[in-house]
Design a protein around this motif. Sequence first.
Motif, PDB file in Angstrom:
ATOM      1  N   ARG A  80      -5.815  -1.248   6.264  1.00  0.00           N
ATOM      2  CA  ARG A  80      -6.696  -0.220   5.697  1.00  0.00           C
ATOM      3  C   ARG A  80      -7.159   0.756   6.774  1.00  0.00           C
ATOM      4  O   ARG A  80      -7.159   1.970   6.565  1.00  0.00           O
ATOM      5  CB  ARG A  80      -7.920  -0.865   5.059  1.00  0.00           C
ATOM      6  CG  ARG A  80      -7.676  -1.442   3.723  1.00  0.00           C
ATOM      7  CD  ARG A  80      -9.028  -1.824   3.117  1.00  0.00           C
ATOM      8  NE  ARG A  80      -8.848  -2.742   2.041  1.00  0.00           N
ATOM      9  CZ  ARG A  80      -9.515  -3.881   1.891  1.00  0.00           C
ATOM     10  NH1 ARG A  80     -10.421  -4.234   2.761  1.00  0.00           N
ATOM     11  NH2 ARG A  80      -9.289  -4.636   0.856  1.00  0.00           N
TER      12      ARG A  80
ATOM     13  N   LEU B 271      -4.438   3.102   7.686  1.00  0.00           N
ATOM     14  CA  LEU B 271      -4.220   4.094   6.638  1.00  0.00           C
ATOM     15  C   LEU B 271      -5.298   5.170   6.678  1.00  0.00           C
ATOM     16  O   LEU B 271      -5.007   6.364   6.579  1.00  0.00           O
ATOM     17  CB  LEU B 271      -4.201   3.426   5.261  1.00  0.00           C
ATOM     18  CG  LEU B 271      -3.004   2.530   4.966  1.00  0.00           C
ATOM     19  CD1 LEU B 271      -3.219   1.774   3.661  1.00  0.00           C
ATOM     20  CD2 LEU B 271      -1.724   3.337   4.916  1.00  0.00           C
TER      21      LEU B 271
ATOM     22  N   LEU C 124      -9.092   2.577  -1.450  1.00  0.00           N
ATOM     23  CA  LEU C 124      -8.532   1.452  -0.725  1.00  0.00           C
ATOM     24  C   LEU C 124      -9.427   0.219  -0.870  1.00  0.00           C
ATOM     25  O   LEU C 124      -8.955  -0.887  -1.065  1.00  0.00           O
ATOM     26  CB  LEU C 124      -8.351   1.787   0.755  1.00  0.00           C
ATOM     27  CG  LEU C 124      -7.251   2.787   1.098  1.00  0.00           C
ATOM     28  CD1 LEU C 124      -7.305   3.143   2.572  1.00  0.00           C
ATOM     29  CD2 LEU C 124      -5.883   2.242   0.729  1.00  0.00           C
TER      30      LEU C 124
ATOM     31  N   ARG D 196      -1.284  -8.300  -3.828  1.00  0.00           N
ATOM     32  CA  ARG D 196      -2.118  -9.047  -2.887  1.00  0.00           C
ATOM     33  C   ARG D 196      -1.837 -10.546  -3.012  1.00  0.00           C
ATOM     34  O   ARG D 196      -1.694 -11.245  -2.011  1.00  0.00           O
ATOM     35  CB  ARG D 196      -3.595  -8.749  -3.128  1.00  0.00           C
ATOM     36  CG  ARG D 196      -4.503  -9.506  -2.168  1.00  0.00           C
ATOM     37  CD  ARG D 196      -5.960  -9.254  -2.453  1.00  0.00           C
ATOM     38  NE  ARG D 196      -6.769 -10.127  -1.628  1.00  0.00           N
ATOM     39  CZ  ARG D 196      -7.780  -9.729  -0.895  1.00  0.00           C
ATOM     40  NH1 ARG D 196      -8.144  -8.468  -0.898  1.00  0.00           N
ATOM     41  NH2 ARG D 196      -8.455 -10.589  -0.174  1.00  0.00           N
TER      42      ARG D 196
ATOM     43  N   HIS E 282      -1.624   2.074  -3.597  1.00  0.00           N
ATOM     44  CA  HIS E 282      -2.522   1.112  -4.228  1.00  0.00           C
ATOM     45  C   HIS E 282      -2.035  -0.314  -3.993  1.00  0.00           C
ATOM     46  O   HIS E 282      -0.848  -0.604  -4.179  1.00  0.00           O
ATOM     47  CB  HIS E 282      -2.584   1.387  -5.738  1.00  0.00           C
ATOM     48  CG  HIS E 282      -3.433   0.422  -6.495  1.00  0.00           C
ATOM     49  ND1 HIS E 282      -4.802   0.414  -6.432  1.00  0.00           N
ATOM     50  CD2 HIS E 282      -3.100  -0.587  -7.334  1.00  0.00           C
ATOM     51  CE1 HIS E 282      -5.267  -0.550  -7.198  1.00  0.00           C
ATOM     52  NE2 HIS E 282      -4.261  -1.166  -7.752  1.00  0.00           N
ATOM     53  N   LEU E 283      -2.947  -1.181  -3.586  1.00  0.00           N
ATOM     54  CA  LEU E 283      -2.667  -2.605  -3.470  1.00  0.00           C
ATOM     55  C   LEU E 283      -3.120  -3.265  -4.767  1.00  0.00           C
ATOM     56  O   LEU E 283      -4.317  -3.378  -5.026  1.00  0.00           O
ATOM     57  CB  LEU E 283      -3.428  -3.208  -2.279  1.00  0.00           C
ATOM     58  CG  LEU E 283      -3.367  -4.731  -2.120  1.00  0.00           C
ATOM     59  CD1 LEU E 283      -1.950  -5.181  -1.777  1.00  0.00           C
ATOM     60  CD2 LEU E 283      -4.352  -5.196  -1.058  1.00  0.00           C
TER      61      LEU E 283
ATOM     62  N   GLY F 239      -9.407  -1.487  -4.466  1.00  0.00           N
ATOM     63  CA  GLY F 239      -8.182  -2.122  -4.914  1.00  0.00           C
ATOM     64  C   GLY F 239      -8.177  -3.624  -4.759  1.00  0.00           C
ATOM     65  O   GLY F 239      -7.280  -4.298  -5.191  1.00  0.00           O
ATOM     66  N   ASP F 240      -9.214  -4.151  -4.135  1.00  0.00           N
ATOM     67  CA  ASP F 240      -9.222  -5.595  -3.870  1.00  0.00           C
ATOM     68  C   ASP F 240     -10.168  -6.305  -4.762  1.00  0.00           C
ATOM     69  O   ASP F 240     -11.208  -6.524  -4.775  1.00  0.00           O
ATOM     70  CB  ASP F 240      -9.555  -5.850  -2.404  1.00  0.00           C
ATOM     71  CG  ASP F 240      -8.595  -5.103  -1.490  1.00  0.00           C
ATOM     72  OD1 ASP F 240      -7.431  -4.921  -1.864  1.00  0.00           O
ATOM     73  OD2 ASP F 240      -9.019  -4.693  -0.414  1.00  0.00           O
TER      74      ASP F 240
ATOM     75  N   TYR G 294       0.802  -1.220   0.000  1.00  0.00           N
ATOM     76  CA  TYR G 294       0.000   0.000   0.000  1.00  0.00           C
ATOM     77  C   TYR G 294       0.839   1.277   0.000  1.00  0.00           C
ATOM     78  O   TYR G 294       0.304   2.363  -0.180  1.00  0.00           O
ATOM     79  CB  TYR G 294      -0.928   0.037   1.217  1.00  0.00           C
ATOM     80  CG  TYR G 294      -2.290  -0.567   1.002  1.00  0.00           C
ATOM     81  CD1 TYR G 294      -3.164  -0.065   0.037  1.00  0.00           C
ATOM     82  CD2 TYR G 294      -2.730  -1.623   1.784  1.00  0.00           C
ATOM     83  CE1 TYR G 294      -4.426  -0.603  -0.138  1.00  0.00           C
ATOM     84  CE2 TYR G 294      -3.993  -2.161   1.619  1.00  0.00           C
ATOM     85  CZ  TYR G 294      -4.836  -1.646   0.657  1.00  0.00           C
ATOM     86  OH  TYR G 294      -6.095  -2.171   0.478  1.00  0.00           O
TER      87      TYR G 294
END
Length: 152
Positions: free
Chosen positions: A125, A128, A148, A100, A94-95, A151-152, A90
């Motif tokens: 998260r 952050l 956040l 990941r 950005h993840l 991004g998953d 992160y």
Amino acid sequence: MNAIKDQELSSTQVIELTQAMLSVALVDGIHPAEAALIGQFYESSRSADMPSTATVLARPDAGPFDAARLAGVSAGFADTVVLMCLMTAYADGHLSAAERACVQTLATAMGVDAARFEAHLAQVRDELVGALSHLPDAASVAAVVRELASGD
């Protein structure tokens, strides 16, 4: 992160953790923010008999990191590795899916199950977002929270 603050890491653990963090950063190219985080961690954790921070960061891709090296580590150290690797991912804001996946591979090698992984991801998260919550522009903070989550 409590898992990080509550334990003393051996020289071997510091090196292993640093190499794991570097492996995550290398997934999509080391961003300056990732290098800074890794360098700060290593410098603050290393003992005098360990290689210098400059040496460690000079050749981050000298050899691939084998997640199997982490098999059998303690649950506390496994938590620390996952948390620090997620923070590294992160660090550039950005993840990515590839980052990941890399962290999940490390987590799996250490016996961290999916539920614990997701809890660590939520913790990173939250931290952050907490770091941004003091900002006066609530709309900007909300936009970051959406970013956040997306991004998953």
